[in-house]
Write a protein that holds these residues in place. Sequence first.
Motif, PDB file in Angstrom:
ATOM      1  N   TYR A  36       0.828  -1.209   0.000  1.00 41.37           N
ATOM      2  CA  TYR A  36       0.000   0.000   0.000  1.00 41.37           C
ATOM      3  C   TYR A  36       0.866   1.265   0.000  1.00 41.37           C
ATOM      4  N   VAL A  37       1.834   1.319   0.893  1.00 43.17           N
ATOM      5  CA  VAL A  37       2.681   2.512   0.985  1.00 43.17           C
ATOM      6  C   VAL A  37       3.441   2.728  -0.329  1.00 43.17           C
ATOM      7  N   CYS A  38       4.008   1.659  -0.863  1.00 41.90           N
ATOM      8  CA  CYS A  38       4.776   1.801  -2.102  1.00 41.90           C
ATOM      9  C   CYS A  38       3.888   2.184  -3.285  1.00 41.90           C
ATOM     10  N   LYS A  39       2.741   1.528  -3.413  1.00 41.61           N
ATOM     11  CA  LYS A  39       1.861   1.766  -4.559  1.00 41.61           C
ATOM     12  C   LYS A  39       1.113   3.089  -4.451  1.00 41.61           C
ATOM     13  N   SER A  50       4.001  -4.781  -4.975  1.00 36.90           N
ATOM     14  CA  SER A  50       3.561  -6.080  -4.476  1.00 36.90           C
ATOM     15  C   SER A  50       4.756  -6.993  -4.202  1.00 36.90           C
ATOM     16  N   SER A  51       5.733  -6.965  -5.076  1.00 38.37           N
ATOM     17  CA  SER A  51       6.930  -7.799  -4.907  1.00 38.37           C
ATOM     18  C   SER A  51       7.762  -7.354  -3.710  1.00 38.37           C
ATOM     19  N   LEU A  52       7.843  -6.042  -3.480  1.00 36.15           N
ATOM     20  CA  LEU A  52       8.565  -5.540  -2.302  1.00 36.15           C
ATOM     21  C   LEU A  52       7.878  -5.978  -1.012  1.00 36.15           C
ATOM     22  N   GLY A  53       6.553  -5.840  -0.985  1.00 35.47           N
ATOM     23  CA  GLY A  53       5.799  -6.289   0.186  1.00 35.47           C
ATOM     24  C   GLY A  53       6.000  -7.776   0.425  1.00 35.47           C
ATOM     25  N   PHE A  54       5.949  -8.534  -0.640  1.00 35.15           N
ATOM     26  CA  PHE A  54       6.152  -9.977  -0.567  1.00 35.15           C
ATOM     27  C   PHE A  54       7.532 -10.323  -0.014  1.00 35.15           C
ATOM     28  N   THR A  55       8.561  -9.655  -0.493  1.00 35.81           N
ATOM     29  CA  THR A  55       9.934  -9.979  -0.088  1.00 35.81           C
ATOM     30  C   THR A  55      10.162  -9.725   1.394  1.00 35.81           C
ATOM     31  N   VAL A  56       9.709  -8.590   1.890  1.00 30.71           N
ATOM     32  CA  VAL A  56       9.873  -8.288   3.318  1.00 30.71           C
ATOM     33  C   VAL A  56       9.050  -9.263   4.163  1.00 30.71           C
ATOM     34  N   ALA A  57       7.825  -9.552   3.732  1.00 30.37           N
ATOM     35  CA  ALA A  57       6.981 -10.504   4.458  1.00 30.37           C
ATOM     36  C   ALA A  57       7.609 -11.902   4.454  1.00 30.37           C
ATOM     37  N   THR A  58       8.244 -12.277   3.358  1.00 27.82           N
ATOM     38  CA  THR A  58       8.887 -13.594   3.272  1.00 27.82           C
ATOM     39  C   THR A  58      10.015 -13.724   4.295  1.00 27.82           C
ATOM     40  N   ALA A  59      10.826 -12.697   4.418  1.00 27.41           N
ATOM     41  CA  ALA A  59      11.920 -12.730   5.400  1.00 27.41           C
ATOM     42  C   ALA A  59      11.366 -12.841   6.821  1.00 27.41           C
ATOM     43  N   SER A  60      10.327 -12.091   7.109  1.00 29.34           N
ATOM     44  CA  SER A  60       9.689 -12.163   8.427  1.00 29.34           C
ATOM     45  C   SER A  60       9.067 -13.544   8.656  1.00 29.34           C
ATOM     46  N   ASN A  61       8.357 -14.037   7.653  1.00 29.51           N
ATOM     47  CA  ASN A  61       7.709 -15.344   7.781  1.00 29.51           C
ATOM     48  C   ASN A  61       8.717 -16.472   7.961  1.00 29.51           C
ATOM     49  N   TYR A  62       9.846 -16.382   7.269  1.00 26.64           N
ATOM     50  CA  TYR A  62      10.879 -17.415   7.428  1.00 26.64           C
ATOM     51  C   TYR A  62      11.324 -17.488   8.890  1.00 26.64           C
ATOM     52  N   THR A  63      11.645 -16.353   9.451  1.00 20.26           N
ATOM     53  CA  THR A  63      12.133 -16.318  10.830  1.00 20.26           C
ATOM     54  C   THR A  63      11.089 -16.864  11.800  1.00 20.26           C
ATOM     55  N   LEU A  64       9.857 -16.405  11.669  1.00 22.15           N
ATOM     56  CA  LEU A  64       8.795 -16.864  12.576  1.00 22.15           C
ATOM     57  C   LEU A  64       8.450 -18.342  12.364  1.00 22.15           C
ATOM     58  N   ASN A  65       8.364 -18.768  11.116  1.00 19.62           N
ATOM     59  CA  ASN A  65       8.050 -20.170  10.858  1.00 19.62           C
ATOM     60  C   ASN A  65       9.174 -21.090  11.315  1.00 19.62           C
ATOM     61  N   ARG A  66      10.389 -20.686  11.087  1.00 18.60           N
ATOM     62  CA  ARG A  66      11.530 -21.509  11.493  1.00 18.60           C
ATOM     63  C   ARG A  66      11.550 -21.705  13.010  1.00 18.60           C
TER      64      ARG A  66
END
Length: 136
Positions: A36-39, A50-66
């Motif tokens: 939202y902020v970027c767009k 959308s890709s930027l949001g995805f990338t940051v969320a992926t890094a966060s999700n990896y840490t939490l899921n791991r």
Amino acid sequence: MMNLALIEFNQTLLYKFIRFGVVGFSGLAIDFGITYVCKEKLKIHKYVSSSLGFTVATASNYTLNRNWTFEDHAAASITQFSKFFMIALVGLFLSNILIYLLHDKLKWNFYVAKACAIVVISLWNFFANYLYTFSS
């Protein structure tokens, strides 16, 4: 005995799936917030946003899921993160295709299309990571 093991497996899988969902909602907030902020505010192209949001969320999700969902307490490795990120990239590719079809072709609201894509891709992400990334 076999039924008890199957029930225990199903409960464990369900427990991990619920945790994965909780982490996913945190990722959803991060993803949508950054998108939202970027767009809307920074006027960056919708797919880049959308890709930027995805990338940051992926890094966060990896840490939490791991650490929480799959309770992987081994030392973090670049190999494991690479597996997680590759699965996420496939998810991103599929997500962008779905968004394109729903938003650009069917004229759905961009954020509704993105939400639908997230639901579909979440299933891909969970099972791919369960069976490949965090299968110890």
